[in-house]
Design a protein around this motif. Structure first.
Motif, PDB file in Angstrom:
ATOM      1  N   GLY A  73      -0.179   2.901 -29.929  1.00 18.24           N
ATOM      2  CA  GLY A  73       0.977   1.100 -29.209  1.00 18.24           C
ATOM      3  C   GLY A  73       1.057   1.700 -27.929  1.00 18.24           C
ATOM      4  O   GLY A  73       0.990   1.001 -27.126  1.00 18.24           O
ATOM      5  N   TYR A  74       1.348   3.164 -26.947  1.00 18.14           N
ATOM      6  CA  TYR A  74       1.758   3.286 -26.304  1.00 18.14           C
ATOM      7  C   TYR A  74      -0.208   3.107 -25.350  1.00 18.14           C
ATOM      8  O   TYR A  74      -0.054   2.043 -24.309  1.00 18.14           O
ATOM      9  N   GLU A  75      -1.216   3.153 -25.948  1.00 17.14           N
ATOM     10  CA  GLU A  75      -2.289   2.842 -25.675  1.00 17.14           C
ATOM     11  C   GLU A  75      -2.638   1.176 -25.292  1.00 17.14           C
ATOM     12  O   GLU A  75      -2.969   0.486 -24.104  1.00 17.14           O
ATOM     13  N   ARG A  76      -1.823   0.365 -25.972  1.00 20.87           N
ATOM     14  CA  ARG A  76      -1.947  -0.979 -25.972  1.00 20.87           C
ATOM     15  C   ARG A  76      -0.610  -1.809 -24.987  1.00 20.87           C
ATOM     16  O   ARG A  76      -1.004  -2.653 -24.182  1.00 20.87           O
ATOM     17  N   VAL A  77       0.324  -0.127 -24.752  1.00 22.91           N
ATOM     18  CA  VAL A  77       0.800  -1.395 -23.621  1.00 22.91           C
ATOM     19  C   VAL A  77       1.086  -0.939 -22.142  1.00 22.91           C
ATOM     20  O   VAL A  77       0.803  -1.697 -21.787  1.00 22.91           O
ATOM     21  N   GLY A  78      -0.141   0.164 -22.390  1.00 16.60           N
ATOM     22  CA  GLY A  78      -1.002   1.030 -21.098  1.00 16.60           C
ATOM     23  C   GLY A  78      -1.633  -0.181 -20.473  1.00 16.60           C
ATOM     24  O   GLY A  78      -2.079  -0.137 -19.842  1.00 16.60           O
ATOM     25  N   GLN A  79      -2.734  -0.812 -21.550  1.00 20.69           N
ATOM     26  CA  GLN A  79      -3.778  -1.700 -20.829  1.00 20.69           C
ATOM     27  C   GLN A  79      -3.080  -3.377 -20.666  1.00 20.69           C
ATOM     28  O   GLN A  79      -3.467  -4.196 -19.597  1.00 20.69           O
ATOM     29  N   SER A  80      -1.659  -3.096 -20.801  1.00 19.09           N
ATOM     30  CA  SER A  80      -0.580  -4.012 -20.091  1.00 19.09           C
ATOM     31  C   SER A  80      -0.267  -3.806 -18.593  1.00 19.09           C
ATOM     32  O   SER A  80       0.055  -4.565 -17.836  1.00 19.09           O
ATOM     33  N   ARG A  81      -0.405  -2.841 -18.226  1.00 16.02           N
ATOM     34  CA  ARG A  81       0.133  -2.215 -16.941  1.00 16.02           C
ATOM     35  C   ARG A  81      -1.016  -3.605 -16.072  1.00 16.02           C
ATOM     36  O   ARG A  81      -2.397  -3.511 -16.266  1.00 16.02           O
ATOM     37  N   THR A  82       0.282  -4.429 -15.136  1.00 19.83           N
ATOM     38  CA  THR A  82      -0.553  -5.186 -14.382  1.00 19.83           C
ATOM     39  C   THR A  82      -1.579  -4.715 -13.277  1.00 19.83           C
ATOM     40  O   THR A  82      -2.600  -5.692 -11.994  1.00 19.83           O
ATOM     41  N   HIS A  83      -1.475  -3.272 -12.747  1.00 15.10           N
ATOM     42  CA  HIS A  83      -2.583  -3.148 -11.530  1.00 15.10           C
ATOM     43  C   HIS A  83      -3.605  -3.711 -11.198  1.00 15.10           C
ATOM     44  O   HIS A  83      -3.788  -4.653 -10.413  1.00 15.10           O
ATOM     45  N   ARG A  84      -4.975  -2.966 -12.320  1.00 15.54           N
ATOM     46  CA  ARG A  84      -5.633  -3.990 -12.448  1.00 15.54           C
ATOM     47  C   ARG A  84      -5.732  -5.228 -12.266  1.00 15.54           C
ATOM     48  O   ARG A  84      -6.755  -5.637 -11.541  1.00 15.54           O
ATOM     49  N   ILE A  85      -5.217  -5.765 -13.820  1.00 11.44           N
ATOM     50  CA  ILE A  85      -5.582  -7.362 -13.882  1.00 11.44           C
ATOM     51  C   ILE A  85      -4.576  -8.315 -12.372  1.00 11.44           C
ATOM     52  O   ILE A  85      -5.334  -9.484 -12.618  1.00 11.44           O
ATOM     53  N   GLU A  86      -3.594  -8.074 -11.754  1.00 11.37           N
ATOM     54  CA  GLU A  86      -3.046  -8.177 -10.807  1.00 11.37           C
ATOM     55  C   GLU A  86      -4.417  -8.668  -9.879  1.00 11.37           C
ATOM     56  O   GLU A  86      -4.526  -9.285  -8.771  1.00 11.37           O
ATOM     57  N   ARG A  87      -5.156  -7.491  -9.001  1.00  9.41           N
ATOM     58  CA  ARG A  87      -6.316  -7.523  -8.155  1.00  9.41           C
ATOM     59  C   ARG A  87      -7.399  -7.823  -8.569  1.00  9.41           C
ATOM     60  O   ARG A  87      -7.724  -8.838  -7.895  1.00  9.41           O
TER      61      ARG A  87
END
Length: 397
Positions: free
Chosen positions: A247-261
């Motif tokens: 669950g934390y992994e899936r949430v962590g993948q939604s951190r938008t740092h990389r995708i905003e870049r």
């Protein structure tokens, strides 16, 4: 930057936090951090140095509770942090996955001794972790894993194989699942184990990827002895602990740092003459894609903020984590595809080619994102979780 750029109003405390992040980035993003690494060793050294700078400023894990080295950041502050990091094109910390996944799992399930020892070393990057869950015949069906750990007095003796293990070629520790009760049902009798990768009997073999890199490895265990005290959570009940990590992994993948870049890079490519138009902002096909990506990234910001808020309250991520992971991986892949469209023929050239678009990073991103919908649980699995646990639909027969 105005309040509206974050999509939410900012309190005075939020503005103070934003200013702190901006001041930190202005001082910490020195020339050695911004320099493009020439080798993998340089890249890893830079990531480790960057994490230590974050740690010194108490910014390595802002959503963690303060007693464990975090800030107990609010969802809005997490949004601010992600946006400012993306805007500054800051590198990722070397222990990003351990900060987002293992650390919260240890906070939730660990003993006081485990928390006191492992958490500070995660934040300082003294330990770099990799995850040993998937096996050759236990990827999507993780409960069918066959790696076993025999209990002998106060030790576990581990034998088996893991695959697709990210970071194993440079990590020094691994958290893994092994079957400690062979007579239990598939989802029972599994334990969650913390181990040193330099332990006798562990063999790490990198796997060459389509991009030419080797970020994944096979990890073999042959009579590997680990102290029984290294079990995280209840013995034989590691499936519940692993669900927290996933669950934390899936949430962590939604951190938008990389995708905003990635969105910022696409916007820059569209402004310039490209394979689709002289100026993408004057072409409806291009603008339709950019507007859709912008809306999806904003939606991800909000989902990530809600999931972070749940974690701060001490709650394990629920099925909404599957929504975050599904949207993130599919948007990330779609943006990589569109980057190739914008770059045209130059986008197919790999790093080292003189005419390669973005020094070959367009081609590299396209190839890497082929796996986006597989890692951390396939899109099919996420849709099943959403259907069953959010929509209340019946399980597949």
């Amino acid at each position: 930057m105005t309040d509206r750029d974050y999509g939410v109003p900012l309190s005075e405390a939020d503005r103070d936090f934003r200013d702190e992040i901006r001041d930190f980035l202005a001082a910490a993003l020195t020339a050695d951090i911004r320099a493009v690494p020439r080798t993998d060793c340089e890249r890893l050294d830079r990531m480790r140095l960057w994490q230590r700078k974050l740690h010194d400023a108490r910014l390595a894990a802002i959503s963690w509770p303060t007693e464990f080295g975090g800030r107990r950041a609010t969802p809005v502050q997490q949004l601010i942090f992600n946006a400012e990091m993306a805007g500054a094109r800051a590198p990722e910390p070397i222990n990003r996955s351990a900060i987002n996944q293992l650390g919260p799992t240890i906070i939730q399930w660990g003993t006081d001794e485990q928390r006191d020892y492992y958490l500070p070393r995660i934040l300082s990057a003294d330990d770099v972790w990799c995850q040993g869950f998937s096996e050759p015949d236990a990827g999507s069906d993780l409960a069918s894993l066959t790696t076993r750990a025999l209990i002998r007095d106060d030790e576990l003796v581990i034998t088996g194989q893991k695959v697709w293990t990210s970071k194993a070629h440079y990590a020094n520790r691994i958290y893994l699942l092994a079957r400690t009760d062979p007579n239990a049902t598939p989802r029972e009798g599994i334990s969650y184990i913390l181990a040193d990768l330099d332990t006798d009997g562990i063999d790490v073999r990198p796997i060459r990827q389509i991009s030419g890199g080797a970020e994944f490895s096979e990890v073999f265990f042959q009579d590997v002895r680990v102290p029984l005290r290294n079990v995280l959570g209840p013995l034989h009940d590691g499936w519940r602990v692993a669900k927290s990590t996933l669950g934390y992994e899936r949430v962590g993948q939604s951190r938008t740092h990389r995708i905003e870049r990635r969105l910022d890079i696409l916007l820059g490519m569209a402004k310039e003459p490209n394979a689709l138009s002289e100026s993408g902002f004057e072409d409806t096909f291009v603008t339709d894609h950019l507007v859709r990506f912008t809306a999806q990234v904003e939606a991800l910001r909000q989902i990530a903020a809600q999931a972070t808020a749940a974690g701060v309250r001490g709650m394990s991520p629920g099925p909404e984590a599957s929504m975050a992971k599904l949207l993130t991986s599919e948007v990330d892949q779609a943006m990589a595809n569109f980057g190739l469209d914008l770059a045209g023929a130059a986008g197919t050239l790999e790093p080292g080619s003189p005419s390669a678009a973005k020094k070959g990073n367009v081609a590299k991103s396209y190839l890497l994102m082929r796996a986006a919908t597989f890692g951390a649980g396939t899109s099919e699995i996420q849709r099943n979780v959403i259907a069953e646990r959010l929509l209340g639909l019946p399980r597949d027969p």
